[in-house]
Design an enzyme around this catalytic site. Sequence first.
Site, PDB file in Angstrom:
ATOM      1  N   SER A 145       0.784  -1.036   0.053  1.00  0.00           N
ATOM      2  CA  SER A 145      -0.320  -0.080   0.031  1.00  0.00           C
ATOM      3  C   SER A 145       0.875   1.442  -0.066  1.00  0.00           C
ATOM      4  O   SER A 145       1.847   1.421   0.559  1.00  0.00           O
ATOM      5  CB  SER A 145      -0.953  -0.072   1.305  1.00  0.00           C
ATOM      6  OG  SER A 145      -1.408   0.977   1.361  1.00  0.00           O
ATOM      7  N   TYR A 158      -2.612  -1.683   9.784  1.00  0.00           N
ATOM      8  CA  TYR A 158      -2.487  -1.385   8.465  1.00  0.00           C
ATOM      9  C   TYR A 158      -1.140  -1.054   8.008  1.00  0.00           C
ATOM     10  O   TYR A 158      -0.716  -1.897   6.902  1.00  0.00           O
ATOM     11  CB  TYR A 158      -3.871  -0.576   7.671  1.00  0.00           C
ATOM     12  CG  TYR A 158      -4.152  -1.212   6.249  1.00  0.00           C
ATOM     13  CD1 TYR A 158      -4.833  -1.953   5.865  1.00  0.00           C
ATOM     14  CD2 TYR A 158      -3.864   0.003   5.828  1.00  0.00           C
ATOM     15  CE1 TYR A 158      -5.030  -2.058   4.458  1.00  0.00           C
ATOM     16  CE2 TYR A 158      -3.723  -0.210   4.016  1.00  0.00           C
ATOM     17  CZ  TYR A 158      -4.532  -1.140   3.580  1.00  0.00           C
ATOM     18  OH  TYR A 158      -4.354  -1.203   2.243  1.00  0.00           O
TER      19      TYR A 158
END
Length: 255
Positions: A145, A158
């Site tokens: 990401s 995350y």
Amino acid sequence: MFTLFDLTGKVALVTGGNGGIGLGMAQGLAKAGARVIVAARNAQKSAAAVEALKALGSDSFALEADVSDEVSVKKLFDEAAARCGRLDILVNNAGTTVRKPVDQLALDEWHKVMDTNLTSAFLCSRAAHPHLKAAGGGKIINIGSMMSIFGAAYAPAYAASKAGIVQLTKSTALSWAPDNIQVNAILPGWFETELTDGARSQVPGLYERVTARAAAGRWGQPADIAGTAVFLASAASDYVTGTAIPVDGGFSISG
């Protein structure tokens, strides 16, 4: 088709491949000629994804699995190899998030995100290794990401898991280079998916700020990631390993 990008005869397994960028990548691989296995827990979504892939000419099917569970992962790869006779490409895409700052994040929430995003990539890569080696080599694509690069006050688990994906990618690439297995990561930016629906609703002005910062002037669509996945899954990337490629419309290079 330019043969460097031709995946005819290849078998690809995509975790979380029944929606969002997972389905976008699966469709790209299918268009390039690969037989795609969708591995996910939602059987209804997976069935719809398989129909979409079959419409592209891929002899696809779905397998239900919990990729954070070691036993489930072993069963997944044993069944995939038994049905297809080989495995050439693994896309570790399964992911989730919990949007809370560090001081409000419960330990079980931390574990849920880490297990789904990072432990699953370890388990699936380890389970795929003997099958890829038996095929004479293969490709692993780990989905990180932009949070592999940036921090996020509202997504500590995350961000930590996706930073871990990059280091897992590098270590695995070094370990398995002698087996002709290339391991790379894609770092998606802001894409319009079910996963980011929550962020857009919970973070006021997020959609507008992202649109303004991205050089492309828009959010990504699942189809925007397909080409990078095909490149990393194909012979075109045989001399590329251990790298992490942002696919973010220029978001990460903008000030």
